[in-house]
Design a protein around this motif. Structure first.
Motif, PDB file in Angstrom:
ATOM      1  N   ASP A 192      22.792 105.714  47.786  1.00  0.00           N
ATOM      2  CA  ASP A 192      23.973 104.648  47.513  1.00  0.00           C
ATOM      3  C   ASP A 192      23.442 103.772  46.455  1.00  0.00           C
ATOM      4  N   ILE A 193      24.251 103.154  45.684  1.00  0.00           N
ATOM      5  CA  ILE A 193      24.210 102.341  44.603  1.00  0.00           C
ATOM      6  C   ILE A 193      23.609 100.909  45.137  1.00  0.00           C
ATOM      7  N   ASN A 194      24.093 100.366  46.470  1.00  0.00           N
ATOM      8  CA  ASN A 194      24.319  98.883  46.583  1.00  0.00           C
ATOM      9  C   ASN A 194      22.937  98.466  47.142  1.00  0.00           C
ATOM     10  N   LEU A 195      22.599  97.360  47.665  1.00  0.00           N
ATOM     11  CA  LEU A 195      21.565  96.838  48.408  1.00  0.00           C
ATOM     12  C   LEU A 195      21.371  97.677  49.917  1.00  0.00           C
ATOM     13  N   ILE A 196      22.444  97.512  50.797  1.00  0.00           N
ATOM     14  CA  ILE A 196      22.314  98.261  51.909  1.00  0.00           C
ATOM     15  C   ILE A 196      23.891  98.589  52.396  1.00  0.00           C
ATOM     16  N   THR A 197      23.922  99.808  53.091  1.00  0.00           N
ATOM     17  CA  THR A 197      25.045 100.105  53.580  1.00  0.00           C
ATOM     18  C   THR A 197      25.362 100.128  55.025  1.00  0.00           C
ATOM     19  N   LEU A 198      26.466  99.579  55.447  1.00  0.00           N
ATOM     20  CA  LEU A 198      26.574  99.538  57.116  1.00  0.00           C
ATOM     21  C   LEU A 198      27.922 100.489  57.261  1.00  0.00           C
ATOM     22  N   LEU A 199      27.758 101.653  58.205  1.00  0.00           N
ATOM     23  CA  LEU A 199      28.560 102.634  58.237  1.00  0.00           C
ATOM     24  C   LEU A 199      28.887 102.699  59.799  1.00  0.00           C
ATOM     25  N   LEU A 200      30.358 102.687  59.869  1.00  0.00           N
ATOM     26  CA  LEU A 200      30.761 102.898  61.219  1.00  0.00           C
ATOM     27  C   LEU A 200      30.939 104.421  61.626  1.00  0.00           C
ATOM     28  N   GLY A 201      30.334 105.034  62.348  1.00  0.00           N
ATOM     29  CA  GLY A 201      30.287 106.393  62.601  1.00  0.00           C
ATOM     30  C   GLY A 201      31.629 107.241  62.908  1.00  0.00           C
ATOM     31  N   ALA A 202      31.699 108.459  62.359  1.00  0.00           N
ATOM     32  CA  ALA A 202      32.868 109.229  62.290  1.00  0.00           C
ATOM     33  C   ALA A 202      32.737 110.112  63.793  1.00  0.00           C
ATOM     34  N   SER A 220      23.850 110.863  64.108  1.00  0.00           N
ATOM     35  CA  SER A 220      25.016 110.796  64.786  1.00  0.00           C
ATOM     36  C   SER A 220      24.940 109.593  65.752  1.00  0.00           C
ATOM     37  N   PRO A 221      25.455 108.256  65.257  1.00  0.00           N
ATOM     38  CA  PRO A 221      24.968 107.083  66.147  1.00  0.00           C
ATOM     39  C   PRO A 221      25.891 107.028  67.443  1.00  0.00           C
ATOM     40  N   PRO A 222      25.244 106.501  68.369  1.00  0.00           N
ATOM     41  CA  PRO A 222      25.972 106.429  69.723  1.00  0.00           C
ATOM     42  C   PRO A 222      27.183 105.543  69.319  1.00  0.00           C
ATOM     43  N   PRO A 223      28.409 105.643  70.562  1.00  0.00           N
ATOM     44  CA  PRO A 223      29.503 104.980  70.217  1.00  0.00           C
ATOM     45  C   PRO A 223      29.403 103.427  69.739  1.00  0.00           C
ATOM     46  N   GLY A 224      30.127 102.859  68.810  1.00  0.00           N
ATOM     47  CA  GLY A 224      30.186 101.351  68.538  1.00  0.00           C
ATOM     48  C   GLY A 224      28.885 101.165  67.386  1.00  0.00           C
ATOM     49  N   ALA A 225      27.624 101.743  67.537  1.00  0.00           N
ATOM     50  CA  ALA A 225      26.828 101.618  66.846  1.00  0.00           C
ATOM     51  C   ALA A 225      26.922 101.868  65.151  1.00  0.00           C
ATOM     52  N   LEU A 226      26.345 100.985  64.414  1.00  0.00           N
ATOM     53  CA  LEU A 226      26.368 101.257  62.789  1.00  0.00           C
ATOM     54  C   LEU A 226      25.117 102.130  62.361  1.00  0.00           C
TER      55      LEU A 226
END
Length: 312
Positions: A192-202, A220-226
């Protein structure tokens, strides 16, 4: 190295403990998973529903929101436009960008930070994604404050660096895999280009990171985690003490290839006029300054947008 080694951290923990844990995870993986981040579950559920509804609109309607010459900074970017740096085949995805709204006459307003555009359908789109952007922005700032502590900086060190920053919330749709994909994948290996990425799981699997040992492991994050990962801007700022990690979204097995995949990354960026000066805390005789020439965050961004096909 197994997936269990990638920890799930709580942003509600003592700041020093969270700082130590995310620093350790970042140094090993470039990634961490974070729960208790403060995003409203009902707002997130509305955002997922509206994302699916938007991408189900007719192609011509979606394309009416393409902003020419803006490098995909706002609005819609069509399927097959973006390409991973160094790749020869475009990714199998389309996306929508929501950015920071700047007041009229703001000195940072530019082609890099134009006003948002909002689709007329589905109903409630703007009313959902404006507060979600703000919630991601707040969570990201808190996580950065913990990273600052890990680096030996004041907790508020990043505050002026990201004030009015060029952060972007991306709504991503990976359609069912076409029969003529010819080696293309949903998202080619990239950083990624930026500082940090926060991703909501799919719901659909596919995100993988490349370990320091050269192995691809599933994330694969647990439900609700970033999922939170380092971008190249933080890698540059820290002189590679916190390394950006290569990751990809692989194509699913044949049974799941008929299903769409949706995800929602928030790319947390610096101010466009922020000058890159390597942190002195990250320069040692063993790790001399790799970036003695300073450039602005926007200079860096424009260079990378050209590399991935979003700008000419």
């Amino acid at each position: 190295m197994d997936l269990a080694a990638l920890p799930v951290l709580s942003l509600a923990d003592d700041p020093q403990r969270f700082s130590d844990e995310i620093g350790a995870s970042f140094r090993q993986f470039g990634f961490a998973m974070v729960k208790d981040h403060g995003l409203d579950p009902d707002l997130v559920a509305s955002a997922w529903r509206l994302t699916e509804e938007f991408f189900a609109l007719p192609e011509a309607e979606k394309r009416s929101y393409i902003l020419s010459g803006k490098g995909g900074a706002r609005g819609y970017t069509a399927f097959g436009t973006e390409i991973a740096k160094g790749a020869k085949i475009s990714d199998l995805k389309e996306f929508w960008h929501v950015g920071r709204e700047l007041p009229a006459g703001h000195p940072l307003a530019s082609d890099s930070m134009p006003p948002n555009v909002w689709p007329s359908r589905p109903e409630g789109f703007r009313e959902t994604f404006e507060p979600l952007f703000a919630a991601f922005d707040a969570a990201g700032a808190t996580i950065l404050s913990r990273i600052a502590i890990h680096l030996g900086l004041a907790a508020n060190w990043f505050d002026p660096a990201i004030e009015d920053g060029n952060s972007v919330l991306r709504l991503l749709h990976y359609p069912p895999i076409p029969g003529d994909a010819h080696g293309a994948i949903r998202a080619g290996a990239h950083e990624d280009i930026n500082l940090i990425t926060l991703l909501l799981g799919a719901e659909e699997a596919g995100l993988e990171l490349l370990t320091r040992e050269g192995n691809w492991i599933s994330v694969s994050p647990p439900p609700g985690a970033l999922v939170v990962n380092i971008g190249d801007m933080l890698q540059r700022l820290t002189n590679h003490v916190l390394p950006s990690t290569t990751h990809r979204v692989r194509n699913p097995d044949s049974e799941r290839s008929r299903y769409s995949r949706y995800s929602m990354p928030f790319f947390l960026h610096l101010r466009s006029d922020f000058p890159f000066v390597t942190l002195p805390e990250c320069i040692t005789p063993e790790n001399p300054d790799r970036y003695p020439v300073s450039i602005t965050a926007d200079d860096y961004l424009q260079e990378r947008l050209r590399e991935i096909g979003l700008k000419m």
